[in-house]
Design an enzyme around this catalytic site. Structure first.
Site, PDB file in Angstrom:
ATOM      1  N   ASP A   1       0.892  -1.162   0.000  1.00  0.00           N
ATOM      2  CA  ASP A   1       0.000   0.000   0.000  1.00  0.00           C
ATOM      3  C   ASP A   1       0.928   1.209   0.000  1.00  0.00           C
ATOM      4  O   ASP A   1       1.409   1.630   1.046  1.00  0.00           O
ATOM      5  CB  ASP A   1      -0.894  -0.016   1.238  1.00  0.00           C
ATOM      6  CG  ASP A   1      -1.830   1.177   1.287  1.00  0.00           C
ATOM      7  OD1 ASP A   1      -2.198   1.697   0.220  1.00  0.00           O
ATOM      8  OD2 ASP A   1      -2.184   1.600   2.403  1.00  0.00           O
TER       9      ASP A   1
ATOM     10  N   GLU B   1      -1.062  -1.227  -4.872  1.00  0.00           N
ATOM     11  CA  GLU B   1      -2.279  -0.449  -5.099  1.00  0.00           C
ATOM     12  C   GLU B   1      -2.046   0.534  -6.233  1.00  0.00           C
ATOM     13  O   GLU B   1      -1.050   1.259  -6.246  1.00  0.00           O
ATOM     14  CB  GLU B   1      -2.692   0.299  -3.828  1.00  0.00           C
ATOM     15  CG  GLU B   1      -4.025   1.008  -3.996  1.00  0.00           C
ATOM     16  CD  GLU B   1      -4.553   1.553  -2.692  1.00  0.00           C
ATOM     17  OE1 GLU B   1      -5.164   0.789  -1.939  1.00  0.00           O
ATOM     18  OE2 GLU B   1      -4.324   2.748  -2.434  1.00  0.00           O
TER      19      GLU B   1
ATOM     20  N   ASP C   1      -2.641   0.979   6.933  1.00  0.00           N
ATOM     21  CA  ASP C   1      -1.758   0.737   5.785  1.00  0.00           C
ATOM     22  C   ASP C   1      -1.261  -0.711   5.777  1.00  0.00           C
ATOM     23  O   ASP C   1      -1.101  -1.317   4.722  1.00  0.00           O
ATOM     24  CB  ASP C   1      -0.555   1.690   5.822  1.00  0.00           C
ATOM     25  CG  ASP C   1      -0.977   3.126   6.013  1.00  0.00           C
ATOM     26  OD1 ASP C   1      -1.262   3.793   5.009  1.00  0.00           O
ATOM     27  OD2 ASP C   1      -1.039   3.566   7.175  1.00  0.00           O
TER      28      ASP C   1
END
Length: 192
Positions: A9, A70, A143
């Protein structure tokens, strides 16, 4: 065969990293999770260097078959988008140097894969990641949970061909949008 996916992430202040092993029957097990934090007081080059060094360590230690990152999407805050894009670039380059394929997943793809709804909130994602991985406590901060969710998403969406069905080097599998883009670029080159 067990598929090992390293989920990222990306972020300049907090970069979540999670490693998950996934069996053919979709049973997922957390191997490791963490967050690389950088200070806004540091220079950009030093912040990116810290992320790069940390990712290198994770890649060397856990030897994933594939990275799930991501996908950067447009936000109102341009500086946030830039930081995420810069961190993503560092991560993708580290994987490319090792010949590790990289797959990009949107936040809504991750939410849909883990919770069943592409509009779920972060709490729902964290709760289901905790359940899927059979953890005693939720991964924190968000996260970290998001990185694990990315790894799970990639393995589950790609099935047994997860290590192949990526956007990385040598990929034979493109999304319809990627295929359309590639065809448009090829057509534009031929028209010159």
């Amino acid at each position: 065969m067990t598929l090992r996916v390293l989920g990222v992430d990306p972020g300049l202040t907090r970069c979540g990293i999670g490693v998950v092993d996934v069996e053919k029957n979709r049973r997922a097990t957390m191997v490791a999770v963490g967050v690389v934090g950088t200070s806004p007081d540091e220079s950009l080059d030093q912040r990116l260097l810290l992320i790069a060094t940390s990712i290198d360590d994770w890649l060397d230690r856990y030897e994933p078959h594939v990275l799930a990152v991501e996908r950067v999407f447009s936000q109102l805050n341009v500086s946030t988008v830039m930081g995420v894009a810069q961190a993503s670039g560092v991560v993708i380059a580290a994987a490319a140097r090792r010949g590790i394929p990289v797959a990009l997943h949107t936040p809504s793809e991750v939410k849909a894969a883990v919770t069943g709804s592409g509009t779920s909130n972060k709490d729902a994602v964290t709760k289901l990641v905790t359940k899927i991985l059979r953890l005693d406590a939720p991964p924190r901060p968000a996260d970290a949970a998001d990185a694990l969710a990315l790894a799970i998403t990639h393995a589950w969406r790609a099935g047994s061909g997860a290590a192949i069905a990526t956007t990385g080097p040598g990929s034979q599998s493109l999304t319809p949008a990627q295929r359309a883009w590639a065809e448009a670029e090829a057509k534009a080159r031929r028209a010159r």
